[in-house]
Design an enzyme around this catalytic site. Structure first.
Site, mmCIF file in Angstrom:
data_model
loop_
_atom_site.group_PDB
_atom_site.id
_atom_site.type_symbol
_atom_site.label_atom_id
_atom_site.label_comp_id
_atom_site.label_asym_id
_atom_site.label_seq_id
_atom_site.Cartn_x
_atom_site.Cartn_y
_atom_site.Cartn_z
ATOM 1 N N TRP A 156 20.553 -11.031 -39.099
ATOM 2 C CA TRP A 156 20.366 -12.456 -39.362
ATOM 3 C C TRP A 156 21.380 -12.969 -40.383
ATOM 4 C CZ3 TRP A 156 17.549 -14.644 -35.876
ATOM 5 C CH2 TRP A 156 16.460 -14.000 -35.319
ATOM 6 N N LYS A 178 21.573 -15.236 -35.352
ATOM 7 C CA LYS A 178 21.439 -13.794 -35.119
ATOM 8 C C LYS A 178 22.752 -13.268 -34.575
ATOM 9 C CE LYS A 178 18.138 -10.366 -33.528
ATOM 10 N NZ LYS A 178 16.850 -10.120 -32.825
ATOM 11 N N GLU A 238 4.722 -33.396 -44.008
ATOM 12 C CA GLU A 238 3.413 -32.869 -43.628
ATOM 13 C C GLU A 238 2.588 -32.353 -44.796
ATOM 14 O OE1 GLU A 238 5.882 -32.394 -39.816
ATOM 15 O OE2 GLU A 238 6.205 -32.367 -41.982
ATOM 16 N N THR A 242 7.617 -38.285 -39.433
ATOM 17 C CA THR A 242 8.727 -37.353 -39.578
ATOM 18 C C THR A 242 9.985 -37.991 -38.998
ATOM 19 O OG1 THR A 242 8.300 -36.329 -37.426
ATOM 20 C CG2 THR A 242 7.138 -35.411 -39.328
#
Length: 547
Positions: free
Chosen positions: A449, A444, A336, A191
């Site tokens: 959100w 937030k 992944e 990654t």
């Protein structure tokens, strides 16, 4: 040769060695071309049949050197014919092909090579200087193989260096691929390590082969022997989205651009090689679109492009279809999951909707292929409904999903085997998934959100905006508010008042940032994504919001 075994069912069980893909391509599509643009700009052409022979020469060279099953061999290279054949020559003889992203920082590359314990590094000459700087800190690396011939071999201070052609010279073109357990590791990819050290994902022959099958399906890349595939996505980037396997699996023509990813070179390959399909991140397609528009060009053979790596801007989808007749498909995946997780193709039900509704669905990340399970969960671990409205943590599981990181004992699956992708998403009743944010990037504000992804895409729909990034900054009243950073297109003139007025037609009024900063550059990660960590480090510490 690979032996056949029988099972309790009476059916043959053929071990899934990835080299069988290239064997198939050479036998049944042997004259199909692999076209590469070299670093010099010259075009190299050969066939799957020739690629197989040279991969077997490489396998013999590795065996003669003393490479054993399970040894790690790194590659640091652009997409080219030598890099392509090395993938099969390395994995087919039982070693692990470890792709290293040369865009990473030297410290990250050093960490990755040492953590993997690579014995050999196959490297493009362009990255030799980078390795020279860290070679004394690479105790496991014994040999550097330059992916070129002797004439183009650079002068170097690297110890034990040889050019690729000399390395395989004189080796037999016959090689019996090893009969491996299909769960044997085949390749390794790390990654990007935006938080903490990079983590290694160890793929198996089985996982890569199954994922390649899925990529070929009609609801995914829809490849065939009639396809001409321009593989822009780098081979060092998450398995090149599976194309390095799925293109030869179907006998498609394969076009490799090398380091030349600008609009002019991409257009030239698309046009001269009659490319029908390609895949890349949005920045590449933006350069191609601007080049074609500026020069009044068309791409008559190109049918579809896949966009992944970051969200698809609406303006890009519209321009491709309206101005050039090219369909744009959005894909989602991650290192992944080998990496393809979903792809957006229409369904009969969605084609009955009006144009605006179809466009909204086309901007989602799509539906998973068979083999990958997908759901969304709340923080308590409960599955949430597929209503297209309720956001939750995106979870996946399946035969090409990671179960643990390389050399790590950390538990990364929940009790039911689900892997948390770190993305926040919704899934609608038709199964179309939409990423609304990374869990660590969602904002937030006043208890509600705000999706940084949606706000970035809204800003990028403005014709004068080249790139936009949104981060959350503290606010004395609302807890957090979005800070919008904007990079304009060359010679464009745009003020915050005009941009806010535009945003008022794109997003909810309370999403519109009070503060917009116009910047010269927006930092990107090694995989071409916006580097939010860097932006937070630069802007959050000293930021003061007006109440």
């Amino acid at each position: 040769m690979i032996k056949e075994k029988t099972t309790m069912s009476g059916m043959q069980a053929s071990p899934m060695n990835l080299a069988s893909i290239l064997e198939h391509a050479a036998r049944f599509h042997g004259d199909q071309e692999i076209v590469s643009r070299l670093a010099s700009g010259e075009i190299h052409r050969y066939t799957y049949r020739e690629a197989l022979r040279r991969s077997k020469q490489l396998a013999n060279a590795l065996h003669a050197y003393g490479i054993q099953v399970g040894d790690r061999i790194a590659t640091m290279a652009w997409n080219g014919h030598r890099h392509f054949e090395s993938w099969y020559g390395i994995a087919g003889q039982g070693a692990i092909c470890h792709t290293v992203n040369p865009r990473l920082f030297p410290a990250q590359i050093r960490f990755i090579l040492n953590h993997a314990g690579d014995r050999i590094v196959f490297v493009d000459p362009a990255f030799v200087v980078l390795l020279e700087e860290i070679q004394d800190e690479l105790p496991t690396v014994e040999l550097f193989v330059f992916l070129t011939d002797k004439a183009q071999c650079p002068e170097t201070t690297l110890k034990n260096a040889i050019d690729y052609e000399s390395f395989i010279e004189g080796q037999s073109e016959n090689y019996d691929w090893l009969e491996l357990d299909e769960d044997s590791p085949s390749s390794l990819c790390y990654t990007s390590g935006t938080t903490g050290d990079p983590k290694g994902v160890l793929y198996s022959h089985r996982s890569n082969l199954l994922m390649a099958y899925a990529c070929c399906s009609a609801d995914a890349f829809k490849l065939s022997a009639m396809s001409s595939v321009l593989m822009v996505v780098p081979m060092f980037h998450a398995n090149s989205w599976g194309l390095v396997y799925s293109a030869p699996m179907t006998g498609a023509k394969l076009v490799l651009p090398g380091p030349h990813l600008d609009g002019a070179n991409i257009y030239d390959l698309v046009n001269t090689e009659h490319v029908t399909f390609s895949a890349a991140v949005p920045t590449v397609w933006s350069m191609l679109l601007d080049y074609m528009t500026s020069n009044n060009l068309q791409v008559p053979a190109l049918e579809e492009v896949v966009i992944g790596g970051s969200a698809l801007p609406r303006s890009m989808l519209v321009r491709f279809k309206r101005d050039f007749g090219v369909d744009v498909l959005q894909a989602w995946g991650m290192t992944e999951i080998s990496p393809l997780g979903s792809l957006n193709r229409p369904m009969p039900a969605t084609l009955k909707l009006d144009a605006d509704a179809q466009l909204k669905i086309a901007l989602k990340q799509g539906r998973p292929m068979f083999g990958l399970q997908m759901c969304i969960k709340n923080k308590e671990g409960q599955e949430l409904p597929f209503d297209g409205k309720t956001p939750g943590r995106l979870m996946v599981r399946g035969p090409w999903v990671v179960s643990s990181y390389f050399k790590s004992d950390s538990v990364i699956l929940d009790s039911l085997g689900w892997f948390d992708t770190g993305d926040i998403a919704t899934i609608d009743p038709h199964g179309f998934m939409q990423i609304t944010d990374r869990a660590k990037d969602i904002i937030k504000s006043g208890g509600e959100w705000i999706s940084s992804v949606d706000l970035e895409n809204a800003a990028m729909n403005h014709p004068k905006v080249a790139l936009a990034a949104v981060i959350g900054v503290s606010h004395p009243k609302w807890e957090e508010r979005p800070l919008l950073l904007v990079k304009l297109k060359p010679e464009a003139d745009l003020g915050d008042v005009e941009l806010k007025e535009f945003l008022s037609t794109e997003v909810a009024k309370w999403w519109i940032p009070e503060d917009i900063k116009f910047v010269q550059e927006i930092p990107l990660t090694a995989t071409g994504k916006i580097n939010k960590v860097s932006l937070r480090n630069e802007y959050i510490a000293d930021y003061e919001a007006d109440s």
